[in-house]
Design a protein around this motif. Sequence first.
Motif, PDB file in Angstrom:
ATOM      1  N   MET A 102      10.994   4.761   1.666  1.00  0.00           N
ATOM      2  CA  MET A 102      10.861   4.081   0.384  1.00  0.00           C
ATOM      3  C   MET A 102       9.830   4.812  -0.454  1.00  0.00           C
ATOM      4  N   LYS A 103      10.096   4.974  -1.744  1.00  0.00           N
ATOM      5  CA  LYS A 103       9.197   5.707  -2.624  1.00  0.00           C
ATOM      6  C   LYS A 103       8.570   4.723  -3.599  1.00  0.00           C
ATOM      7  N   ALA A 104       7.234   4.800  -3.733  1.00  0.00           N
ATOM      8  CA  ALA A 104       6.534   3.936  -4.678  1.00  0.00           C
ATOM      9  C   ALA A 104       6.781   4.462  -6.090  1.00  0.00           C
ATOM     10  N   THR A 105       7.243   3.605  -6.971  1.00  0.00           N
ATOM     11  CA  THR A 105       7.533   4.035  -8.330  1.00  0.00           C
ATOM     12  C   THR A 105       6.247   4.190  -9.105  1.00  0.00           C
ATOM     13  N   SER A 106       6.277   5.017 -10.150  1.00  0.00           N
ATOM     14  CA  SER A 106       5.090   5.239 -10.955  1.00  0.00           C
ATOM     15  C   SER A 106       4.828   4.019 -11.823  1.00  0.00           C
ATOM     16  N   GLY A 107       3.599   3.888 -12.274  1.00  0.00           N
ATOM     17  CA  GLY A 107       3.239   2.762 -13.111  1.00  0.00           C
ATOM     18  C   GLY A 107       1.833   2.330 -12.814  1.00  0.00           C
ATOM     19  N   ILE A 108       1.472   1.151 -13.272  1.00  0.00           N
ATOM     20  CA  ILE A 108       0.125   0.635 -13.079  1.00  0.00           C
ATOM     21  C   ILE A 108      -0.078   0.253 -11.630  1.00  0.00           C
ATOM     22  N   ARG A 109      -1.234   0.660 -11.070  1.00  0.00           N
ATOM     23  CA  ARG A 109      -1.535   0.378  -9.675  1.00  0.00           C
ATOM     24  C   ARG A 109      -1.689  -1.111  -9.466  1.00  0.00           C
ATOM     25  N   ALA A 110      -1.216  -1.612  -8.327  1.00  0.00           N
ATOM     26  CA  ALA A 110      -1.369  -3.017  -8.002  1.00  0.00           C
ATOM     27  C   ALA A 110      -2.844  -3.383  -7.978  1.00  0.00           C
ATOM     28  N   GLN A 111      -3.133  -4.642  -8.299  1.00  0.00           N
ATOM     29  CA  GLN A 111      -4.518  -5.091  -8.378  1.00  0.00           C
ATOM     30  C   GLN A 111      -5.169  -5.091  -7.000  1.00  0.00           C
ATOM     31  N   LEU A 112      -6.400  -4.624  -6.949  1.00  0.00           N
ATOM     32  CA  LEU A 112      -7.145  -4.596  -5.691  1.00  0.00           C
ATOM     33  C   LEU A 112      -7.589  -5.993  -5.306  1.00  0.00           C
ATOM     34  N   PRO A 113      -7.595  -6.311  -4.006  1.00  0.00           N
ATOM     35  CA  PRO A 113      -8.164  -7.590  -3.583  1.00  0.00           C
ATOM     36  C   PRO A 113      -9.642  -7.661  -3.948  1.00  0.00           C
ATOM     37  N   ASP A 114     -10.139  -8.849  -4.219  1.00  0.00           N
ATOM     38  CA  ASP A 114     -11.546  -9.026  -4.564  1.00  0.00           C
ATOM     39  C   ASP A 114     -12.432  -8.499  -3.448  1.00  0.00           C
ATOM     40  N   GLY A 115     -13.501  -7.780  -3.826  1.00  0.00           N
ATOM     41  CA  GLY A 115     -14.459  -7.278  -2.844  1.00  0.00           C
ATOM     42  C   GLY A 115     -14.096  -5.934  -2.257  1.00  0.00           C
ATOM     43  N   ILE A 116     -12.967  -5.344  -2.679  1.00  0.00           N
ATOM     44  CA  ILE A 116     -12.527  -4.049  -2.155  1.00  0.00           C
ATOM     45  C   ILE A 116     -12.453  -3.045  -3.303  1.00  0.00           C
ATOM     46  N   GLU A 117     -12.877  -1.807  -3.028  1.00  0.00           N
ATOM     47  CA  GLU A 117     -12.905  -0.775  -4.057  1.00  0.00           C
ATOM     48  C   GLU A 117     -12.243   0.508  -3.563  1.00  0.00           C
ATOM     49  N   ILE A 118     -11.612   1.225  -4.464  1.00  0.00           N
ATOM     50  CA  ILE A 118     -11.067   2.531  -4.133  1.00  0.00           C
ATOM     51  C   ILE A 118     -12.225   3.460  -3.749  1.00  0.00           C
ATOM     52  N   GLY A 119     -12.038   4.219  -2.687  1.00  0.00           N
ATOM     53  CA  GLY A 119     -13.081   5.107  -2.205  1.00  0.00           C
ATOM     54  C   GLY A 119     -13.961   4.492  -1.133  1.00  0.00           C
ATOM     55  N   GLN A 120     -13.862   3.183  -0.923  1.00  0.00           N
ATOM     56  CA  GLN A 120     -14.665   2.507   0.101  1.00  0.00           C
ATOM     57  C   GLN A 120     -14.158   2.891   1.489  1.00  0.00           C
ATOM     58  N   ARG A 121     -15.076   3.057   2.434  1.00  0.00           N
ATOM     59  CA  ARG A 121     -14.710   3.433   3.799  1.00  0.00           C
ATOM     60  C   ARG A 121     -14.594   2.198   4.678  1.00  0.00           C
ATOM     61  N   PHE A 122     -13.643   2.274   5.626  1.00  0.00           N
ATOM     62  CA  PHE A 122     -13.363   1.153   6.511  1.00  0.00           C
ATOM     63  C   PHE A 122     -13.189   1.648   7.942  1.00  0.00           C
ATOM     64  N   LEU A 123     -13.421   0.739   8.870  1.00  0.00           N
ATOM     65  CA  LEU A 123     -13.101   0.983  10.274  1.00  0.00           C
ATOM     66  C   LEU A 123     -11.817   0.226  10.567  1.00  0.00           C
ATOM     67  N   LEU A 124     -10.770   0.949  10.958  1.00  0.00           N
ATOM     68  CA  LEU A 124      -9.485   0.337  11.296  1.00  0.00           C
ATOM     69  C   LEU A 124      -9.352   0.305  12.815  1.00  0.00           C
ATOM     70  N   ARG A 125      -9.157  -0.880  13.353  1.00  0.00           N
ATOM     71  CA  ARG A 125      -9.054  -1.054  14.803  1.00  0.00           C
ATOM     72  C   ARG A 125      -7.681  -1.624  15.144  1.00  0.00           C
ATOM     73  N   PHE A 126      -7.038  -1.008  16.146  1.00  0.00           N
ATOM     74  CA  PHE A 126      -5.705  -1.434  16.571  1.00  0.00           C
ATOM     75  C   PHE A 126      -5.790  -2.098  17.948  1.00  0.00           C
ATOM     76  N   ASP A 127      -5.189  -3.264  18.068  1.00  0.00           N
ATOM     77  CA  ASP A 127      -5.182  -3.973  19.348  1.00  0.00           C
ATOM     78  C   ASP A 127      -4.040  -3.510  20.249  1.00  0.00           C
ATOM     79  N   ASP A 128      -3.051  -2.841  19.657  1.00  0.00           N
ATOM     80  CA  ASP A 128      -1.904  -2.361  20.423  1.00  0.00           C
ATOM     81  C   ASP A 128      -2.330  -1.195  21.319  1.00  0.00           C
TER      82      ASP A 128
END
Length: 279
Positions: free
Chosen positions: A1-27
Amino acid sequence: MKATSGIRAQLPDGIEIGQRFLLRFDDPRVEAGAYQGRLQDMSKSGLMCFDAPDDVRPRKGTPVTVRSIQQNAAGSSCSFSSEIRGRGRLRGKLPVLLVEPPERMEARTRRGAHRVSVCLRGSMTWREAPRCPQQRASVVITNLSGGGAQVYTRQQPDAGFVEITISAPTPFVEETARRSLPRTGMTPRRMSLATNPFSDACEKLNERFSGIRSQVVSCTVHSRDERGPVYALCLSFCDQQEGCYQLVRYLERQSARKGIDSEAPDTTPAPRRPLATAA
């Protein structure tokens, strides 16, 4: 699936582009278990795009816990549970994981109050009355923030206020001291021992962890053994301690590098990226 061009979806409150995260997988099928990634963008369809090593390939639908390892501009951090919706590439090159944004997030404590589990040695002094001799006891610090600490000791202080001294880890002291030195091209080894700015900076930093005046919020018997009781004290610093806050962030960085569920700051700005193309 290809994301179409246009306005970026709104960010959830408290999250910013460029912010670093730790992603943990339970699988258990995901070899990485956990890794650090930066939020690069939001796709037009509203998926969060985290950069990821090419060998991190969790299946679609894999549960993931996402926790920020740096504060946003407002000084807060967050965590949430979600699932992987696929993989994508930015500019056809940068591999990203597509993550379903959260419906709700768990707010994390702010700068001064945020505590981290530690295991540090120290000492505590107090006076039962103004003219009484000073009492002293060794302590183990197990919880620390810029505004307080939890300590364990064999001796119960008969006072409402104490002064605590923390033995800061040598790597933290040396790293912080180096950063405070002017860039003159002189390394600590090349400096004269008689006038060594590096040694002076280390000494001044250690002084910041000495004699921190604290109020005893609570004191309870934690356990008993053949030597007697072990007391658990909850301390509130009379003044915010910037040195303790820096130490907390340093320890969080060390934990995050080991893949432990923790936070760590990274202030490097990230460039804006175009929308992702799902794999």
